[in-house]
Design a protein around this motif. Structure first.
Motif, mmCIF file in Angstrom:
data_model
loop_
_atom_site.group_PDB
_atom_site.id
_atom_site.type_symbol
_atom_site.label_atom_id
_atom_site.label_comp_id
_atom_site.label_asym_id
_atom_site.label_seq_id
_atom_site.Cartn_x
_atom_site.Cartn_y
_atom_site.Cartn_z
ATOM 1 N N PHE A 179 33.858 41.860 44.877
ATOM 2 C CA PHE A 179 35.065 41.499 43.948
ATOM 3 C C PHE A 179 34.881 40.106 43.260
ATOM 4 O O PHE A 179 35.366 40.012 42.001
ATOM 5 C CB PHE A 179 36.449 41.695 44.568
ATOM 6 N N LYS A 180 34.370 39.149 43.897
ATOM 7 C CA LYS A 180 34.035 37.633 43.557
ATOM 8 C C LYS A 180 33.158 37.648 42.280
ATOM 9 O O LYS A 180 33.246 36.701 41.460
ATOM 10 C CB LYS A 180 33.937 36.723 44.688
ATOM 11 N N VAL A 181 32.289 38.977 42.151
ATOM 12 C CA VAL A 181 31.386 38.957 41.155
ATOM 13 C C VAL A 181 32.016 39.024 39.987
ATOM 14 O O VAL A 181 31.828 38.292 38.840
ATOM 15 C CB VAL A 181 30.641 40.004 41.294
ATOM 16 N N PHE A 182 33.348 39.834 39.759
ATOM 17 C CA PHE A 182 34.192 39.955 38.604
ATOM 18 C C PHE A 182 34.996 38.724 38.504
ATOM 19 O O PHE A 182 35.564 38.474 37.429
ATOM 20 C CB PHE A 182 34.783 41.361 38.797
ATOM 21 N N SER A 183 35.801 38.508 39.613
ATOM 22 C CA SER A 183 36.905 37.296 39.585
ATOM 23 C C SER A 183 36.440 35.915 39.675
ATOM 24 O O SER A 183 37.124 35.340 39.137
ATOM 25 C CB SER A 183 37.953 37.823 40.508
#
Length: 260
Positions: free
Chosen positions: A240-244
């Motif tokens: 998720f942190k790749v996107f956010s």
């Protein structure tokens, strides 16, 4: 005039979508689907009509009738026509029905909003909702259900959900909000949404809107999860942190809190 939705709140379920849609609808350039907030317009037509029947909407037989009868009542040429169907990020729905591809093909200028919360708290809130209907007393047992449990886990895997959408949308057309920040200061978060949508900020702040507000979750033994589920969600958080670029502010992700 906008013929079909060009703004969608895609989820997450049990993460404040009702409050977000109600607050956003106060902007004069945004029309929220009415009378049905979550019509799942971008489902295949057969699935869409079946869903209408489950909600006792028996007067529609086509997608066009869904638009006219359950989505556009009161529409007056607002710039954004929004719907807020959390089904779009439940389980494997996005993949099963090719939702992101349908959205992009049918509404090329589509913008997406995705509000997320601590994924373990989302699981607890989801469990509490289901427990009222089924008298289930243990989250760990519910999550072992091959269909319902898997859907609940995947709905808390925000990275996996976003991955399907980023195959068809770029970062300039997807805005991620955090439930914790939104509930603390709605107007600040709404101003970010207005900027994302290139909308003027109203001269006065809105009165904060809290719809379907549930009490603070107190974790007891019935709400704890297995280490296997915990590890799956934690692995997804890195995705998720790749996107956010970040996690939610002050998310408590400790195994001590959530695992049995």
């Amino acid at each position: 005039m906008v013929d079909i939705p060009n703004l969608v709140i895609i989820g997450a379920q049990k993460a404040g979508t009702t409050s977000l849609s109600a607050a956003l609808a106060k902007h004069p350039d945004v029309f929220m689907s009415n009378p049905m907030k979550e019509p799942t317009y971008f489902f295949p037509e057969t699935a869409l009509i079946q869903r209408m029947k489950r909600y006792d909407v028996t007067t529609v037989a086509t997608r066009a009738e869904v638009l006219a009868k359950v989505m556009k009542r009161g529409y007056s040429n607002e710039r954004y026509f929004c719907e807020a169907s959390t089904d779009y990020t439940i389980g494997q729905v996005a993949q099963k029905y090719d939702i992101p591809q349908r959205m992009k093909q049918e509404s090329p200028d589509m913008r997406l909003l995705y509000i997320v919360r601590n994924p373990f708290e989302r699981l607890m809130s989801n469990f509490r909702h289901i427990a009222k209907q089924t008298h289930t007393t243990s989250l760990i047992a519910l999550l072992e259900d091959p269909k319902l449990g898997e859907n609940m886990i995947l709905t808390s895997c925000y990275g996996r959900q976003l991955a399907w959408y980023f195959k068809h949308f770029d970062s300039a057309t997807v805005h991620i909000l955090f439930f914790e920040e939104f509930t603390r200061d709605q107007n600040t978060e709404l101003r970010k949404v207005y900027d994302f949508l290139d909308l003027p900020t109203p001269s006065q702040d809105i009165e904060p809107v809290f719809e379907n507000k549930s009490p603070k979750i107190e974790v007891d033994e019935s709400m704890r999860i297995s280490t296997q589920v915990y590890d799956r969600v934690m692995n997804d958080i890195e995705f998720f942190k790749v996107f956010s670029g970040e996690c939610g502010e002050k998310w408590d992700l400790s195994a001590e809190t959530w695992c049995r």
